[in-house]
Write an enzyme that holds these catalytic residues in place. Structure first.
Site, PDB file in Angstrom:
ATOM      1  N   ASP A  48       0.829  -1.205   0.000  1.00  0.00           N
ATOM      2  CA  ASP A  48       0.000   0.000   0.000  1.00  0.00           C
ATOM      3  C   ASP A  48       0.867   1.261   0.000  1.00  0.00           C
ATOM      4  O   ASP A  48       1.533   1.557   0.994  1.00  0.00           O
ATOM      5  CB  ASP A  48      -0.897  -0.005   1.252  1.00  0.00           C
ATOM      6  CG  ASP A  48      -1.807   1.198   1.296  1.00  0.00           C
ATOM      7  OD1 ASP A  48      -2.795   1.222   0.550  1.00  0.00           O
ATOM      8  OD2 ASP A  48      -1.521   2.141   2.078  1.00  0.00           O
ATOM      9  N   TYR A  53       3.191   9.612   0.107  1.00  0.00           N
ATOM     10  CA  TYR A  53       4.248   8.910   0.862  1.00  0.00           C
ATOM     11  C   TYR A  53       5.618   9.105   0.198  1.00  0.00           C
ATOM     12  O   TYR A  53       6.637   8.775   0.782  1.00  0.00           O
ATOM     13  CB  TYR A  53       3.970   7.397   0.978  1.00  0.00           C
ATOM     14  CG  TYR A  53       2.655   7.011   1.627  1.00  0.00           C
ATOM     15  CD1 TYR A  53       1.866   7.947   2.275  1.00  0.00           C
ATOM     16  CD2 TYR A  53       2.211   5.696   1.583  1.00  0.00           C
ATOM     17  CE1 TYR A  53       0.657   7.592   2.839  1.00  0.00           C
ATOM     18  CE2 TYR A  53       1.008   5.330   2.159  1.00  0.00           C
ATOM     19  CZ  TYR A  53       0.223   6.279   2.777  1.00  0.00           C
ATOM     20  OH  TYR A  53      -0.959   5.910   3.338  1.00  0.00           O
ATOM     21  N   LYS A  82      -2.496   6.017  -4.175  1.00  0.00           N
ATOM     22  CA  LYS A  82      -3.571   6.986  -3.906  1.00  0.00           C
ATOM     23  C   LYS A  82      -3.267   8.345  -4.513  1.00  0.00           C
ATOM     24  O   LYS A  82      -2.108   8.776  -4.505  1.00  0.00           O
ATOM     25  CB  LYS A  82      -3.765   7.138  -2.380  1.00  0.00           C
ATOM     26  CG  LYS A  82      -3.833   5.815  -1.652  1.00  0.00           C
ATOM     27  CD  LYS A  82      -4.056   5.966  -0.163  1.00  0.00           C
ATOM     28  CE  LYS A  82      -3.781   4.663   0.543  1.00  0.00           C
ATOM     29  NZ  LYS A  82      -2.378   4.464   0.926  1.00  0.00           N
ATOM     30  N   HIS A 114      -7.330   9.720  -1.966  1.00  0.00           N
ATOM     31  CA  HIS A 114      -6.762   9.595  -0.616  1.00  0.00           C
ATOM     32  C   HIS A 114      -7.611  10.264   0.464  1.00  0.00           C
ATOM     33  O   HIS A 114      -7.678   9.821   1.603  1.00  0.00           O
ATOM     34  CB  HIS A 114      -5.349  10.211  -0.621  1.00  0.00           C
ATOM     35  CG  HIS A 114      -4.444   9.662   0.435  1.00  0.00           C
ATOM     36  ND1 HIS A 114      -3.086   9.593   0.279  1.00  0.00           N
ATOM     37  CD2 HIS A 114      -4.681   9.146   1.659  1.00  0.00           C
ATOM     38  CE1 HIS A 114      -2.536   9.065   1.354  1.00  0.00           C
ATOM     39  NE2 HIS A 114      -3.490   8.792   2.220  1.00  0.00           N
TER      40      HIS A 114
HETATM   41  P1  NAP Z   1       0.215   1.024  11.940  1.00  0.00           P
HETATM   42  O1  NAP Z   1       0.458  -0.023  10.927  1.00  0.00           O
HETATM   43  O2  NAP Z   1      -0.980   0.968  12.802  1.00  0.00           O
HETATM   44  O3  NAP Z   1       1.491   1.116  12.906  1.00  0.00           O
HETATM   45  C1  NAP Z   1       2.777   1.299  12.401  1.00  0.00           C
HETATM   46  C2  NAP Z   1       3.692   1.540  13.604  1.00  0.00           C
HETATM   47  O4  NAP Z   1       3.685   0.368  14.436  1.00  0.00           O
HETATM   48  C3  NAP Z   1       5.117   1.791  13.208  1.00  0.00           C
HETATM   49  O5  NAP Z   1       5.632   2.780  14.083  1.00  0.00           O
HETATM   50  C4  NAP Z   1       5.825   0.452  13.454  1.00  0.00           C
HETATM   51  O6  NAP Z   1       7.157   0.682  13.826  1.00  0.00           O
HETATM   52  C5  NAP Z   1       5.018  -0.125  14.590  1.00  0.00           C
HETATM   53  N1  NAP Z   1       4.931  -1.595  14.547  1.00  0.00           N
HETATM   54  C6  NAP Z   1       4.801  -2.383  13.452  1.00  0.00           C
HETATM   55  N2  NAP Z   1       4.734  -3.679  13.805  1.00  0.00           N
HETATM   56  C7  NAP Z   1       4.811  -3.710  15.157  1.00  0.00           C
HETATM   57  C8  NAP Z   1       4.809  -4.761  16.094  1.00  0.00           C
HETATM   58  N3  NAP Z   1       4.728  -6.017  15.716  1.00  0.00           N
HETATM   59  N4  NAP Z   1       4.901  -4.424  17.422  1.00  0.00           N
HETATM   60  C9  NAP Z   1       4.985  -3.133  17.800  1.00  0.00           C
HETATM   61  N5  NAP Z   1       4.990  -2.085  16.953  1.00  0.00           N
HETATM   62  C10 NAP Z   1       4.918  -2.372  15.638  1.00  0.00           C
HETATM   63  O7  NAP Z   1       0.231   2.499  11.332  1.00  0.00           O
HETATM   64  P2  NAP Z   1       0.186   3.213   9.938  1.00  0.00           P
HETATM   65  O8  NAP Z   1       1.501   3.121   9.268  1.00  0.00           O
HETATM   66  O9  NAP Z   1      -0.412   4.546  10.208  1.00  0.00           O
HETATM   67  O10 NAP Z   1      -0.892   2.379   9.082  1.00  0.00           O
HETATM   68  C11 NAP Z   1      -0.540   1.274   8.283  1.00  0.00           C
HETATM   69  C12 NAP Z   1      -0.587   1.605   6.803  1.00  0.00           C
HETATM   70  O11 NAP Z   1      -1.903   2.013   6.426  1.00  0.00           O
HETATM   71  C13 NAP Z   1       0.286   2.800   6.397  1.00  0.00           C
HETATM   72  O12 NAP Z   1       1.656   2.474   6.352  1.00  0.00           O
HETATM   73  C14 NAP Z   1      -0.331   3.156   5.089  1.00  0.00           C
HETATM   74  O13 NAP Z   1       0.096   2.262   4.069  1.00  0.00           O
HETATM   75  C15 NAP Z   1      -1.825   2.982   5.407  1.00  0.00           C
HETATM   76  N6  NAP Z   1      -2.433   4.249   5.894  1.00  0.00           N
HETATM   77  C16 NAP Z   1      -3.336   4.864   5.082  1.00  0.00           C
HETATM   78  C17 NAP Z   1      -3.902   6.078   5.457  1.00  0.00           C
HETATM   79  C18 NAP Z   1      -4.878   6.764   4.566  1.00  0.00           C
HETATM   80  O14 NAP Z   1      -5.185   7.951   4.779  1.00  0.00           O
HETATM   81  N7  NAP Z   1      -5.409   6.074   3.579  1.00  0.00           N
HETATM   82  C19 NAP Z   1      -3.566   6.659   6.702  1.00  0.00           C
HETATM   83  C20 NAP Z   1      -2.663   5.987   7.511  1.00  0.00           C
HETATM   84  C21 NAP Z   1      -2.126   4.781   7.116  1.00  0.00           C
HETATM   85  P3  NAP Z   1       8.402   0.021  13.009  1.00  0.00           P
HETATM   86  O15 NAP Z   1       8.304   0.462  11.578  1.00  0.00           O
HETATM   87  O16 NAP Z   1       9.588   0.571  13.719  1.00  0.00           O
HETATM   88  O17 NAP Z   1       8.274  -1.475  13.173  1.00  0.00           O
END
Ligand code: NAP
Length: 288
Positions: A48, A53, A82, A114
């Site tokens: 994704d 990004y 997006k 997005h």
């Molecule tokens: P998330 O996946 O909820 O959390 C990511 C965070 O958690 C990072 O800081 C990561 O750190 C940590 N993490 C990952 N695996 C872990 C584990 N096993 N134990 C503890 N901590 C862990 O947050 P997100 O990146 O906001 O959301 C995921 C994806 O959704 C994004 O990357 C993006 O592709 C998409 N997204 C889309 C939108 C939108 O507006 N459409 C908004 C937000 C996100 P490390 O990297 O250091 O492991």
């Protein structure tokens, strides 16, 4: 190299994996390459990205190098990107074509608007609905040309969804929004169910913060899993695809181990009881 990760059927007739690698804040060729490599080994087939990004080119390059290494082809992976809020409206064609050229993978499997608003415009600006409609018409055109295999939206509220469903020629395939035990999104999920739109979760780890929640930690301890696995299992056990992001190859691997255990009904209910409408990300509820 085959993958055992299950998938969901989109209204386009295409399967989308229930697990994908989130790439927000995954930047720099080495970090992207390392995470994508670990993900492919662990069985991830979905990635994704987004124009905002600023990693579409790096993701495309990493995949072009890594797919042959793992005995895979372009058709084995599902790429999402997006349209950036700055390109909403009359710049949508330019924005989408830029994503296609940055990724340089021939086509994009799923392309989302997005954000319902337009960068630089107030959330109450009455031009927002017109800009969304123009972006959607552009995505429909590129979908008809086969450049975007499926199109959808992100961060839309129930009102934005209904507006789109009533006016579109091509139905959205996916709505991607924030979803975790503290934000159960019941209304949006029922809108998606009613209109046959796949509801997809982002920030299912609460940006990592929810892994330290005492209820999540307790359930994880009792079932011998990590808190992150429990949070993602809670979503996929309801049929909701997840996109955990990690730049750490060991976590990328561990985060994929969510299809070999089941949470009990009481654990599922205990997690859902945390619902309090809390958002870790942006909030589109004020966008007209
Ligand atoms: P998330 O996946 O909820 O959390 C990511 C965070 O958690 C990072 O800081 C990561 O750190 C940590 N993490 C990952 N695996 C872990 C584990 N096993 N134990 C503890 N901590 C862990 O947050 P997100 O990146 O906001 O959301 C995921 C994806 O959704 C994004 O990357 C993006 O592709 C998409 N997204 C889309 C939108 C939108 O507006 N459409 C908004 C937000 C996100 P490390 O990297 O250091 O492991």
């Amino acid at each position: 190299m085959s993958s055992t990760i299950p998938s969901v059927l989109l209204n386009t007739g295409v399967q989308m994996p229930l697990l994908g690698l989130g790439t927000y804040k995954l930047v720099g060729p080495e970090d992207v390459y390392r995470a994508v490599d670990a993900a492919l080994v662990a069985g991830y087939r979905s990635f994704d990205s987004a124009a905002v990004y600023r990693n579409e080119a790096e993701l495309g390059r990493a995949l072009k190098e890594l797919l042959p290494k793992h005995g895979l082809t372009r058709e084995d992976v599902f790429i999402t990107s997006k349209l950036g809020p700055k390109d909403q409206g009359e710049r949508a064609m330019q924005g989408a074509l830029h994503s296609l050229s940055q990724l340089d993978l021939g086509y994009i499997d799923l392309y989302l608007i997005h954000w319902p608003g337009t960068q630089g415009m107030d959330v109450t600006d009455q031009r927002n609905p017109g800009n969304r409609a123009q972006s959607w018409a552009t995505l429909e055109e590129l979908h008809a040309q086969g450049k975007l295999k499926a199109i959808g939206v992100s961060n839309y509220t129930p009102a934005h969804m209904k507006e789109l469903i009533q006016s579109c020629r091509t139905h959205p395939a996916v709505l991607q929004v924030e979803f975790h035990p503290q934000l159960c999104q019941r209304e949006l999920r029922s809108v998606c169910e009613e209109y046959g739109v796949c509801f997809q979760a982002y920030s299912s780890l609460g940006k990592g913060e929810l892994t330290a929640h005492h209820v999540v930690m307790e359930i994880a301890k009792n079932c011998g899993r990590t808190p992150a696995q429990v949070l993602m299992r809670w979503a996929v056990q309801q049929g909701v695809p997840v996109l955990p992001k990690s730049s750490n190859p060991d976590r990328v691997k561990d985060n994929a181990r969510i299809f070999d255990f089941t949470l009990s009904d009481s654990d599922m209910d205990g997690l859902s009881a945390l619902d309090c409408g809390h958002k870790y990300c942006w909030d589109a509820s004020q966008v007209v």
